[in-house]
Design an enzyme around this catalytic site. Structure first.
Site, short mmCIF file in Angstrom:
data_model
loop_
_atom_site.label_atom_id
_atom_site.label_comp_id
_atom_site.label_asym_id
_atom_site.label_seq_id
_atom_site.Cartn_x
_atom_site.Cartn_y
_atom_site.Cartn_z
N ASP A 6 24.25 14.31 -8.72
CA ASP A 6 24.16 13.43 -7.56
C ASP A 6 24.90 14.14 -6.41
O ASP A 6 24.32 14.97 -5.71
CB ASP A 6 24.84 12.11 -7.96
CG ASP A 6 24.28 10.91 -7.23
OD1 ASP A 6 24.18 11.00 -6.01
OD2 ASP A 6 23.96 9.91 -7.87
N VAL B 199 18.62 5.37 -9.74
CA VAL B 199 17.66 5.35 -10.84
C VAL B 199 18.35 5.06 -12.17
O VAL B 199 19.54 5.35 -12.34
CB VAL B 199 16.88 6.69 -10.95
CG1 VAL B 199 15.92 6.83 -9.78
CG2 VAL B 199 17.81 7.88 -11.03
C1 PRP Z 1 26.88 10.57 -13.99
C2 PRP Z 1 26.13 11.79 -14.48
C3 PRP Z 1 26.98 12.92 -14.00
C4 PRP Z 1 27.59 12.38 -12.73
C5 PRP Z 1 26.83 12.93 -11.57
O1 PRP Z 1 27.83 10.24 -14.93
O2 PRP Z 1 25.96 11.81 -15.86
O3 PRP Z 1 27.99 13.24 -14.92
O4 PRP Z 1 27.47 10.97 -12.76
O5 PRP Z 1 27.36 12.49 -10.35
P1 PRP Z 1 27.95 13.49 -9.25
O6 PRP Z 1 27.04 14.65 -9.13
O7 PRP Z 1 27.94 12.63 -8.00
O8 PRP Z 1 29.33 13.85 -9.63
P2 PRP Z 1 28.66 8.88 -14.94
O9 PRP Z 1 30.01 9.14 -14.34
O10 PRP Z 1 27.84 7.78 -14.35
O11 PRP Z 1 28.91 8.63 -16.47
P3 PRP Z 1 27.87 8.38 -17.68
O12 PRP Z 1 27.17 9.69 -17.93
O13 PRP Z 1 28.74 7.97 -18.81
O14 PRP Z 1 26.90 7.30 -17.23
#
Ligand code: PRP
Length: 186
Positions: A107, A157
């Site tokens: 992201d 998403v």
């Molecule tokens: C999500 C995804 C990445 C991160 C990306 O994890 O799996 O690790 O966010 O976001 P960024 O590029 O803005 O840093 P999340 O922290 O939601 O944890 P999860 O995988 O346990 O859902």
């Protein structure tokens, strides 16, 4: 077609199960070529990468090992904070290993940018990144990604490992949620 209670919350499907699988087939062939003579260690970033690691690794006909890391990157809600905490570290020693970090989504890029620097400090032979999804319009830092499934628009998403409030990870496809699910419009 009758919709399950889970599917009723989906506004539209962005990537079907078939599309995800076909792209993983292509990426798997590239990885097999690139790591043909290398001792590959796949590092899945929990929890979101669970599905990608499971589906990608089963398509790889080369020897490999797998390990898992859990990090917390979101401060609150759906916005990246840039603050990364290790909730579960790797079991493996990375010294001289060829590491492929596997993510569900990039992201802002803040999580991976921090994670790759952290892993590089452990003396691996190489560190590369594979991600199923990437949002180019949300990028806050540049992250050098070797394998990208799909670049997608900057909208929230769920599915295929991605959650909203820990739900929807088990959808086999990637889609957007109806605004009513957020307690918003409608
Ligand atoms: C999500 C995804 C990445 C991160 C990306 O994890 O799996 O690790 O966010 O976001 P960024 O590029 O803005 O840093 P999340 O922290 O939601 O944890 P999860 O995988 O346990 O859902």
């Amino acid at each position: 077609m009758a919709h399950s209670p889970l599917e009723n919350d989906i506004e539209h499907v962005l990537l079907t199960e078939e599309a995800l699988g076909q792209r993983l087939d292509e990426i798997a062939r590239q990885i097999e070529t690139d790591y043909a003579d290398k001792d590959l260690l796949i590092v899945g970033v929990l929890k979101g990468a669970l599905m990608v690691v499971a589906d990608l690794s089963r398509r790889l006909a080369i020897p490999l090992t797998m390990d898992w890391m859990a990090v917390s990157s979101y401060g609150s809600g759906t916005k990246s904070s840039g603050v990364v905490r290790i909730l579960k570290d790797l079991d493996a020693d990375l010294l001289d290993r060829h590491v492929l970090v596997v993510e569900d989504i990039i992201d802002s890029g803040l999580t991976l940018s921090w994670l790759v620097a952290n892993l590089r400090s452990r003396g691996p032979a190489s560190v590369e990144i594979a991600t199923m999804l990437r949002k180019p319009d949300a990028a806050k830092v540049d992250v050098d990604v070797r394998y990208v499934g799909f670049d997608i628009p900057n909208e929230f998403v769920v599915g295929y490992g991605l959650d909203y409030d820990e739900r929807y990870r088990n959808l086999p496809y990637v889609g957007t949620l109806k605004p009513s699910v957020y307690g918003g419009d409608q």
